[in-house]
Design a protein around this motif. Structure first.
Motif, mmCIF file in Angstrom:
data_model
loop_
_atom_site.group_PDB
_atom_site.id
_atom_site.type_symbol
_atom_site.label_atom_id
_atom_site.label_comp_id
_atom_site.label_asym_id
_atom_site.label_seq_id
_atom_site.Cartn_x
_atom_site.Cartn_y
_atom_site.Cartn_z
ATOM 1 N N TYR A 22 0.826 -1.206 0.000
ATOM 2 C CA TYR A 22 0.000 0.000 0.000
ATOM 3 C C TYR A 22 0.862 1.258 0.000
ATOM 4 N N LEU A 23 1.973 1.227 0.756
ATOM 5 C CA LEU A 23 2.795 2.429 0.918
ATOM 6 C C LEU A 23 3.697 2.718 -0.272
ATOM 7 N N LEU A 24 4.367 1.690 -0.792
ATOM 8 C CA LEU A 24 5.434 1.945 -1.761
ATOM 9 C C LEU A 24 4.954 2.625 -3.046
ATOM 10 N N PRO A 25 3.806 2.242 -3.641
ATOM 11 C CA PRO A 25 3.358 2.991 -4.821
ATOM 12 C C PRO A 25 3.095 4.466 -4.526
ATOM 13 N N ARG A 26 2.652 4.753 -3.322
ATOM 14 C CA ARG A 26 2.407 6.150 -2.950
ATOM 15 C C ARG A 26 3.715 6.915 -2.811
ATOM 16 N N PHE A 27 4.715 6.268 -2.230
ATOM 17 C CA PHE A 27 6.028 6.904 -2.127
ATOM 18 C C PHE A 27 6.598 7.186 -3.521
ATOM 19 N N THR A 28 6.529 6.208 -4.409
ATOM 20 C CA THR A 28 7.053 6.396 -5.765
ATOM 21 C C THR A 28 6.290 7.490 -6.498
ATOM 22 N N ALA A 29 4.954 7.527 -6.327
ATOM 23 C CA ALA A 29 4.159 8.578 -6.974
ATOM 24 C C ALA A 29 4.552 9.960 -6.470
ATOM 25 N N THR A 45 7.574 10.861 -5.112
ATOM 26 C CA THR A 45 8.995 11.211 -5.230
ATOM 27 C C THR A 45 9.647 10.788 -6.545
ATOM 28 N N GLY A 46 9.030 9.863 -7.267
ATOM 29 C CA GLY A 46 9.636 9.339 -8.483
ATOM 30 C C GLY A 46 10.682 8.268 -8.232
ATOM 31 N N ILE A 47 10.930 7.919 -6.973
ATOM 32 C CA ILE A 47 11.968 6.930 -6.629
ATOM 33 C C ILE A 47 11.355 5.543 -6.587
ATOM 34 N N ARG A 48 11.924 4.629 -7.351
ATOM 35 C CA ARG A 48 11.472 3.241 -7.320
ATOM 36 C C ARG A 48 12.132 2.504 -6.163
ATOM 37 N N VAL A 49 11.456 1.462 -5.677
ATOM 38 C CA VAL A 49 11.910 0.756 -4.473
ATOM 39 C C VAL A 49 11.973 -0.741 -4.747
ATOM 40 N N ARG A 50 13.050 -1.354 -4.286
ATOM 41 C CA ARG A 50 13.134 -2.816 -4.247
ATOM 42 C C ARG A 50 13.110 -3.223 -2.783
ATOM 43 N N ALA A 51 12.058 -3.921 -2.384
ATOM 44 C CA ALA A 51 11.912 -4.337 -0.991
ATOM 45 C C ALA A 51 12.616 -5.670 -0.771
ATOM 46 N N ILE A 52 13.386 -5.735 0.296
ATOM 47 C CA ILE A 52 14.076 -6.957 0.707
ATOM 48 C C ILE A 52 13.436 -7.389 2.015
ATOM 49 N N ILE A 53 12.627 -8.452 1.946
ATOM 50 C CA ILE A 53 11.792 -8.857 3.080
ATOM 51 C C ILE A 53 12.499 -9.942 3.880
ATOM 52 N N ARG A 54 12.704 -9.682 5.157
ATOM 53 C CA ARG A 54 13.363 -10.628 6.055
ATOM 54 C C ARG A 54 12.795 -10.437 7.462
ATOM 55 N N GLY A 55 13.110 -11.362 8.357
ATOM 56 C CA GLY A 55 12.865 -11.131 9.772
ATOM 57 C C GLY A 55 13.786 -10.026 10.269
ATOM 58 N N THR A 56 13.443 -9.398 11.385
ATOM 59 C CA THR A 56 14.206 -8.247 11.866
ATOM 60 C C THR A 56 15.683 -8.567 12.063
#
Length: 274
Positions: A43-50, A52-63
């Motif tokens: 939900y958040l990342l498309p809004r951030f990209t819209a 700022t124009g910055i694309r994001v690659r999420a790396i999902i792991r445990g803390t």
């Protein structure tokens, strides 16, 4: 270099926009499985990209794993939910700044038949003691995630070592929260989960939330900047834009508007303006 730990600023700092794709590299965001499993990250990342124009690659792991890859400079900024571990990360000189961005609570879910009789208890430690005494099946994440670290603290508070033989009732999944809930559903077992992932979880089967009133088990999420020397100046600039966005007005509003059905799975750190 001075380190700082602070809450999200109440101001409305302007977030610069990257109109050209080459202006910023793709941002490498480390994030915990609970932020992803709950649907919030999508939900958040498309809004951030819209914005700022910055694309994001999420790396999902445990803390625990997020902290490890951040120490190696393999992510530029990260979201985690182990404040003590995040403070230690800063103190060791691996990062520069942390801000709290949201919170929810941990809860115990388990079979609706509740063989250990923990339903309605207000103390998670008391519930863990009853589960251990009844040898009720318990599925731990066992992956050094923020949830697993919180679970270990509850076992210590309960005065119980769940790994002490024989431990046929206690199992470690070594997996994320969604996968662990699936195992618990399949085996009719108890587990500790965050509210956001539980609300988004589809395969509830015979599981039900049983211990939800322990307000001491608050689950705090923060965003932390990785040391610029580990990632380079261009990545550091993009990371700081994300850091300011998610802890500022736009990101906090997005967190506060994310719903799963009628429920608000995360409370933003910045209270909404009336």
């Amino acid at each position: 270099m001075a380190l700082s730990i602070c809450l999200a600023a109440a101001g409305t700092a302007a977030i610069p926009r990257a109109d050209a794709a080459e202006q910023h590299p793709i941002l490498r965001l480390g994030a915990t499985t609970t932020v992803d499993n709950s649907g919030l990250l999508g939900y958040l990342l498309p809004r951030f990209t819209a914005d700022t124009g910055i694309r994001v690659r999420a790396i999902i792991r445990g803390t625990g794993e997020v902290l490890r890859v951040a120490r190696g400079g393999d992510v530029d900024v990260f979201i985690a939910h182990d404040p003590a571990g995040e403070r230690a990360f800063l103190k060791a000189g691996h990062g520069t700044q942390r801000r709290e961005i949201m919170h929810n609570h941990f809860i115990i879910v388990g079979p609706k038949s509740d063989p250990a009789g923990v339903g309605g208890l207000k103390s998670t430690a008391a519930a863990f003691r009853k589960i251990a005494e009844a040898k009720g099946r318990f599925i731990s994440r066992g992956d050094d995630s923020g949830t697993h670290r919180s679970e270990r603290r509850v076992w210590r508070a309960a005065g119980i070592d769940p790994k002490k033989p024989p431990r046929r009732w206690y199992m470690e999944s070594g997996a994320g929260m969604g996968a662990t809930l699936n195992i618990a559903a399949g085996r009719g077992a108890y587990t500790l989960t965050d509210q956001g992932t539980w609300l988004a979880f589809k395969n509830k089967a015979s599981l039900a939330p049983l211990v939800t009133a322990d307000k001491s088990l608050i689950n705090r999420y923060g965003v932390t900047l990785v040391l610029p020397a580990r990632i380079g100046p261009k990545r550091a600039r993009a990371a700081h834009i994300f850091f300011d966005w998610i802890s500022g007005t736009a990101g906090q509003r997005a967190i506060g508007t994310y719903r799963i059905g009628p429920y608000l799975p995360f409370m933003p750190a910045m209270p909404p303006k009336s």
